[in-house]
Design an enzyme around this catalytic site. Structure first.
Site, PDB file in Angstrom:
ATOM      1  N   SER A 141       0.833  -1.190   0.000  1.00 28.39           N
ATOM      2  CA  SER A 141       0.000   0.000   0.000  1.00 28.39           C
ATOM      3  C   SER A 141       0.880   1.256   0.000  1.00 28.39           C
ATOM      4  O   SER A 141       1.699   1.435  -0.897  1.00 28.39           O
ATOM      5  CB  SER A 141      -0.960  -0.043   1.188  1.00 28.39           C
ATOM      6  OG  SER A 141      -1.987   0.900   1.060  1.00 28.39           O
ATOM      7  N   ASP A 196      -6.053  -4.658  -1.754  1.00 28.26           N
ATOM      8  CA  ASP A 196      -4.956  -4.176  -0.907  1.00 28.26           C
ATOM      9  C   ASP A 196      -4.125  -5.334  -0.335  1.00 28.26           C
ATOM     10  O   ASP A 196      -4.665  -6.319   0.175  1.00 28.26           O
ATOM     11  CB  ASP A 196      -5.547  -3.361   0.250  1.00 28.26           C
ATOM     12  CG  ASP A 196      -4.519  -2.490   0.943  1.00 28.26           C
ATOM     13  OD1 ASP A 196      -3.602  -3.048   1.574  1.00 28.26           O
ATOM     14  OD2 ASP A 196      -4.645  -1.260   0.860  1.00 28.26           O
TER      15      ASP A 196
END
Length: 344
Positions: free
Chosen positions: A41, A201
């Site tokens: 991320s 993610d």
């Protein structure tokens, strides 16, 4: 001879500015060489800027790259401000609470839980794409050191996927930062099968992934830059506090699993059950500021406040500086993170 380290960069939205500061300080240290980078991320974005800078122009270019990325996100350029000016910045914890209880944030948070990002149809745009697409991928994907690993989650199976080398592109970074309540899944080829898949993610499965550092050619020292607090003494009671702690526990769980596995291997090697050299005996170090992060919440992760970004950078620099002052001589010789205490 320089001390070689791997850096593991957690995700955490705008709180990744803490990692920016920690890397900025580590890059100033002449005794250190960063040989491996794993990022998820915001950590993947930081890692890409770090890798590209190191390949093109060494530590100074890496620091400039990181400054550029966070300037694009909205950070203040404090280099042009007098030192005393930062004292006038509002307290980050108060800013976080103000955002949490503001009407626009509460409405936006509610809408994100009721409305799919797919509802936008042709109007949908990932706001990170404008920044991520401008990275120098020839340098990010170069064979030169440091080795760089990006973590994402395969939606269909829930399995971790690691992108490295020429597999890293704009989509890989966007996938690593794809919160499913905010962004549409990123579709691209699976690096293991070559089949087109949807990705979310990487924090769900590796925040960040540590096992890529188990390669024989990479150093044994792993420096984890942690931006999600492991411990909150206060039991959350309000809806925002509860949701925030759920988020932190979810995004720390994969890291804790890998740290527990490392601790287990260390015990086996230490007791003689495993012969030396049977498995890699890594040494874990951690840079964090749980006091600051306990004062913040998911609000300052999703809303990039310029003054908070600047304060997070400075906090990261301080934490990295304290680590170097206390433990630079331990790098290459002994572990400084107390893994045993984490699991008691």
């Amino acid at each position: 001879m320089k001390k070689r380290i791997n850096v593991a960069l957690q995700g955490g939205g705008a709180h990744g500015a803490f990692t920016w500061g920690a890397l900025d300080r580590l890059l100033e240290e002449p005794e250190l060489e960063i040989a491996g980078v794993s990022g998820t991320s915001a950590g993947a974005l930081n890692g890409a800027a770090l890798k590209a800078g190191l390949v093109v122009g060494g530590p100074e270019m890496a620091r400039a790259n990181l400054d550029w990325v966070w300037g694009e996100i909205g950070a203040l350029d404090t280099s042009m401000l007098p030192d005393w000016f930062s004292a006038w910045f509002p307290d980050p914890g108060h800013v976080s609470k103000s955002i949490e209880y503001s009407l626009p944030y509460m409405v936006g948070d509610t809408v994100s839980r009721m409305m799919s990002p797919y509802a936008w149809g042709p109007l949908y745009r990932n706001p990170l794409a404008a920044i991520v697409s401008r990275l120098d991928y020839d340098s990010v994907c170069a064979d030169a050191s440091p080795e760089f690993f990006v973590c994402a989650t395969l939606v269909r199976t829930g399995k971790i996927r690691i992108f490295e080398g020429d597999r890293i592109d704009t989509n890989a970074i966007l996938a690593s930062a794809c919160l499913p309540t905010m962004y549409q899944a990123v579709e691209m080829d699976d690096p293991e099968t070559g089949v087109s898949e949807a990705f979310w993610d990487g924090g769900y499965t590796g925040n960040p992934a540590l096992y890529p550092f188990f390669k024989a050619e990479l150093p044994d020292d792993i420096v984890v830059i942690n931006i999600n607090p492991l411990v909150r003494e206060k039991v959350p009671v309000t809806p925002p506090e509860i949701q925030n702690r759920i988020n932190e526990i979810s995004f720390n769980s994969s890291l804790l699993r890998e740290l527990r596995a490392i601790d287990f291997v260390q015990r086996l090697l230490g007791s003689g059950v495993l012969a030396p050299g049977t498995m890699k005996d890594v040494r874990v170090h951690m840079i964090s500021d749980d006091t600051l992060m306990n004062a913040l919440s998911v609000a300052t992760k999703t809303v990039a406040v310029p003054s908070v970004l600047a304060q997070l950078k400075e906090a990261g620099r301080r934490a990295a500086g304290a680590f170097l002052a206390d433990h630079i001589d331990d790098v290459g010789t002994c572990q400084t993170a107390d893994l045993r205490a984490m699991f008691e």
